[in-house]
Design a protein around this motif. Structure first.
Motif, PDB file in Angstrom:
ATOM      1  N   HIS A 179      -4.199   3.448  -7.279  1.00 25.63           N
ATOM      2  CA  HIS A 179      -4.270   4.865  -6.934  1.00 25.63           C
ATOM      3  C   HIS A 179      -5.077   5.612  -7.991  1.00 25.63           C
ATOM      4  O   HIS A 179      -4.888   5.401  -9.184  1.00 25.63           O
ATOM      5  N   MET A 185       0.846  -1.177   0.000  1.00 24.61           N
ATOM      6  CA  MET A 185       0.000   0.000   0.000  1.00 24.61           C
ATOM      7  C   MET A 185       0.887   1.233   0.000  1.00 24.61           C
ATOM      8  O   MET A 185       1.271   1.761   1.029  1.00 24.61           O
ATOM      9  N   LEU A 186       1.235   1.644  -1.176  1.00 22.83           N
ATOM     10  CA  LEU A 186       2.142   2.764  -1.333  1.00 22.83           C
ATOM     11  C   LEU A 186       1.359   4.049  -1.401  1.00 22.83           C
ATOM     12  O   LEU A 186       0.149   4.059  -1.501  1.00 22.83           O
ATOM     13  N   LEU A 187       2.090   5.126  -1.430  1.00 23.03           N
ATOM     14  CA  LEU A 187       1.442   6.418  -1.573  1.00 23.03           C
ATOM     15  C   LEU A 187       1.129   6.685  -3.043  1.00 23.03           C
ATOM     16  O   LEU A 187       0.111   7.234  -3.395  1.00 23.03           O
ATOM     17  N   HIS A 230      -2.630   9.477   5.636  1.00 23.17           N
ATOM     18  CA  HIS A 230      -2.955   8.530   4.571  1.00 23.17           C
ATOM     19  C   HIS A 230      -2.406   7.143   4.929  1.00 23.17           C
ATOM     20  O   HIS A 230      -3.131   6.158   4.907  1.00 23.17           O
ATOM     21  N   GLU A 231      -1.112   7.095   5.262  1.00 26.34           N
ATOM     22  CA  GLU A 231      -0.507   5.788   5.574  1.00 26.34           C
ATOM     23  C   GLU A 231      -1.121   5.173   6.834  1.00 26.34           C
ATOM     24  O   GLU A 231      -1.365   3.974   6.883  1.00 26.34           O
ATOM     25  N   HIS A 281      -4.368   3.407   6.233  1.00 20.33           N
ATOM     26  CA  HIS A 281      -4.299   2.133   5.515  1.00 20.33           C
ATOM     27  C   HIS A 281      -4.491   0.952   6.469  1.00 20.33           C
ATOM     28  O   HIS A 281      -4.955  -0.105   6.073  1.00 20.33           O
ATOM     29  N   GLU A 335      -7.004   3.374  -1.375  1.00 19.99           N
ATOM     30  CA  GLU A 335      -6.259   4.629  -1.508  1.00 19.99           C
ATOM     31  C   GLU A 335      -7.175   5.837  -1.311  1.00 19.99           C
ATOM     32  O   GLU A 335      -6.761   6.851  -0.748  1.00 19.99           O
TER      33      GLU A 335
HETATM   34 ZN   LIG Z   1      -1.692   4.547  -0.060  1.00 22.82          ZN
END
Ligand SMILES: [Zn+2]
Length: 666
Positions: free
Chosen positions: A626, A1-3, A503-504, A507, A564
């Motif tokens: 995203h 789960m990246l930005l 945001h992170e 998650h 996201e």
């Molecule tokens: Zn993310």
């Protein structure tokens, strides 16, 4: 789960305003298109450079970072006396071997000949199975992915994992979707494979036949694969079993030969993420003769090596993947490509020098403070939620409290002493570094998870949440403007990096992350009532994205991008709240005519400014979890009363959401 997916000179940067009104387009009303209101002039003045498929705040910082890394690599490379085996010697030789085009041209395809010969000698399913392991050890994609990861049901321990794979195109839909665009891409892919085999030295008719075989096998693999949306659902991609179970599930593949070749004859418990895929793959092994599998493996050898071979291969690879698929016009300069490969292969080695030079200790201290403020704010908001039961709130707060935070760089650096890097063979260096990582990964199977490890290098411009470790990670690379700006007012930092932190954090509580408990085990700790209410709220959000039109008739996929989108909306709310807590009732003076509240949202919008080529946008809408930057700016804030008030947004504005259509989640 990246930005975010994937991804000037220093004095100028210091002079740059944290928020420059010159980048805005004040002819646009914030309620009609907030993205262009904040970024309109920037967008006009920064068309996508020929070497990129999209260009935005992430790319600009990535470019800036590359220049910083190049300086370091140049300095390191100048040291001719670096002791053999030292990290300096490895960085120097890796980079220089990649820049030595004379030698690379001279070597030509001969550098791959040992592998090609070995594939040509494969005579049976057993030998093919064994060679799949050999290729994976060299980091070459073939048939499926195999890697070590935390056991989702017992997250302290590492187990071996399988994930579907074996495709040359970016996604299952490229094989199964019958739209005109996808049919064209398949034809172009076939032509690309043909050209690569011609470059290898095959004759025209053999190369054409090869391309047809590859496409047939990959299409069959795609048909037994799950779609990208299906692979998002955590519990549907977790099936623990023994090696004996796997042999029953997928008897067509020789697992004994495979695991022996890996040096892991007894892998212990396995997670077969997609069982239907394994079963289907095993059936395909019998459907095609060994000769076809040799063809298929040779293709993946060429495909995975092309970027490190002579110019003809590099150019052909770019023509298809860069131009046809993503719309880029020219290859990036060689130094940028080689630098990125070196930075990938020796990530923490280069990263250690990078942070010593460029990451001030004050940044780490300020980030720790920011993160703790965000955590307090999130806790306060959880306590006030009207839709969550007290019993689930208690567990949510415990999970929030347990989140581990990693900032800048790892405390313990990766040891590269067993990685051999030579001065005169770029491809071999790439293979060696891939083999080093694979071996390192495999050694974890059956052992306790090392929670100090990082999944990104310090120089990466991105961030992530890892559900099985319940941790949020912010590499030094992203802790620079416009994300983190030590010279900017609080409103700007909370609107940019503050939202990234929030945001992170969320998650851990998004539609998938919520399925893991505070220890990182997949474990449903929600009451049924909470889960139902959460779902009805996220449905409202999904609809907003489903309704967002791009490129005339395409829509964002609200379910694919769900996690996201929840994180963006949650990040904004939590960070805004944290900002208010930090202000403690004081009201900062407007700067250049904009109030603190306005600057908070403008800083958020600035982070997502970008231009995207049509082809790249098409890809993103299909493949990426995203949403495009435009949607990330033009949807979430419109759910917030405070935003509507800050910009005095009237109900007749284009992006206005009536009360009943807004999502209030975190
Ligand atoms: Zn993310």
């Amino acid at each position: 789960m990246l930005l975010a997916y994937a991804c000037e000179n220093k004095q100028e940067k210091v002079m740059t305003k944290a928020l420059d009104p010159a980048n805005m387009d004040s002819s646009i009303k914030p309620g009609d298109d907030f993205f262009r209101f904040v970024n309109g002039n920037w967008i006009k003045n920064h068309p996508v450079p020929p070497e990129y498929s999209s260009y935005g705040a992430f790319t600009v910082l990535y470019e800036e970072n590359q220049k910083m890394l190049r300086e370091l690599v140049k300095e390191v490379s100048a040291d001719k006396e670096a002791p053999e085996g030292s990290i300096s010697q490895k960085i120097r030789d890796f980079y220089n071997s990649g820049m030595d085009t004379v030698r690379i041209e001279e070597q030509g395809i001969a550098v791959l000949q040992p592998e090609i010969d070995e594939i040509n000698s494969l005579q049976s399913v057993t030998e093919v199975s064994r060679y799949v392991a050999v290729m994976q050890q060299k980091g070459l994609g073939s048939l499926f992915h195999f890697y070590a990861d935390a056991d989702q049901s017992n997250s302290e321990w590492t187990i071996a994992n399988f994930w579907q794979g074996g495709l040359g195109l970016p996604d299952v839909a490229y094989y199964t979707d019958n739209s005109e665009r996808m049919q064209q891409i398949r034809e172009a892919y076939k032509a690309h494979i043909t050209k690569m085999f011609l470059l290898k030295g095959d004759d025209e008719s053999a190369a054409l036949k090869t391309a047809e075989t590859v496409l047939a096998i990959e299409t069959d693999l795609a048909k037994v694969s799950k779609t990208r949306m299906e692979t998002r659902i955590a519990e549907k991609n977790f099936h623990k079993m023994s090696l004996d179970d796997l042999k029953v599930l997928a008897p067509g593949f020789d697992w004994g030969a495979y695991f022996t070749a890996l040096g892991l004859p007894d892998p212990g418990e396995l997670n077969v993420s997609q069982t239907e895929f394994m079963k289907g793959m095993s059936e395909l092994i019998a459907k095609y003769p060994v000769e076809d599998w040799r063809t298929y493996l040779t293709w993946h050898l060429l495909d995975g090596s092309a970027n490190y071979l002579s110019t003809a291969f590099v150019q052909q690879n770019f023509d298809f993947f860069g131009k046809t698929l993503s719309g880029s016009e020219v290859l990036r300069p060689r130094w940028k490509r080689v630098l990125a490969t070196t930075s990938g292969g020796l990530g923490e080695g280069l990263g250690q020098i990078y942070v010593e030079r460029y990451f001030p200790p004050e940044s780490k201290e300020r980030m720790i403070k920011l993160v703790e403020n965000l955590r307090l704010s999130f806790a306060e908001r959880i306590k006030k939620l009207d839709w969550m039961t007290d019993e689930t709130k208690e567990k949510a707060l415990a999970k929030l409290d347990a989140i581990t935070v990693k900032i800048g760089y790892p405390d313990k650096w990766k040891d590269y002493s067993t990685l051999n890097i030579v001065p005169d063979n770029y491809l071999l260096n790439v293979q060696n570094s891939r083999a080093f990582e694979f071996k390192r990964d495999l050694a974890k199977v059956g052992n306790k998870v090392d929670k100090t490890e990082w999944g990104m290098t310090p120089q990466t411009v991105n961030a992530y949440y890892n559900p099985t470790n319940n941790e949020i990670v912010f590499p030094a690379g992203i802790l620079q403007p416009p994300f983190f700006n030590k010279d900017a007012d609080d409103a700007v930092n909370y609107g940019a990096i503050g939202v990234v932190i929030g945001h992170e954090m969320t998650h851990g509580f998004d539609d998938q992350g919520r399925k893991f408990d505070k220890e990182g085990n997949m474990n449903d700790w929600w009451t049924e009532a909470d889960a139902e209410r959460f779902k009805s709220k996220t449905d409202v959000l999904a609809k907003q994205y489903d309704n967002y039109t791009m490129l005339d008739s395409l829509h964002v996929n609200g379910n694919l991008t769900m996690g996201e989108n929840i994180a963006d909306l949650g990040g904004l709310n939590i960070s805004y709240n944290a900002f208010q807590m930090a202000l403690n009732g004081t009201q900062p003076k407007p700067i250049e005519g904009y109030t603190a509240d306005q600057r908070f949202f403008m800083a958020y919008a600035q982070v997502w400014r970008q231009n995207v080529r049509d082809k790249a946008l098409l890809r993103q809408l299909k493949e990426d979890v995203h949403s495009p930057g435009e949607a990330r700016v033009n949807i979430p804030p419109f759910n917030m009363d405070i935003f509507l008030a800050a910009f005095d947004i009237a109900p007749d504005s284009k992006l206005f959401l009536p009360e009943g259509q807004r999502a209030y989640i975190w």
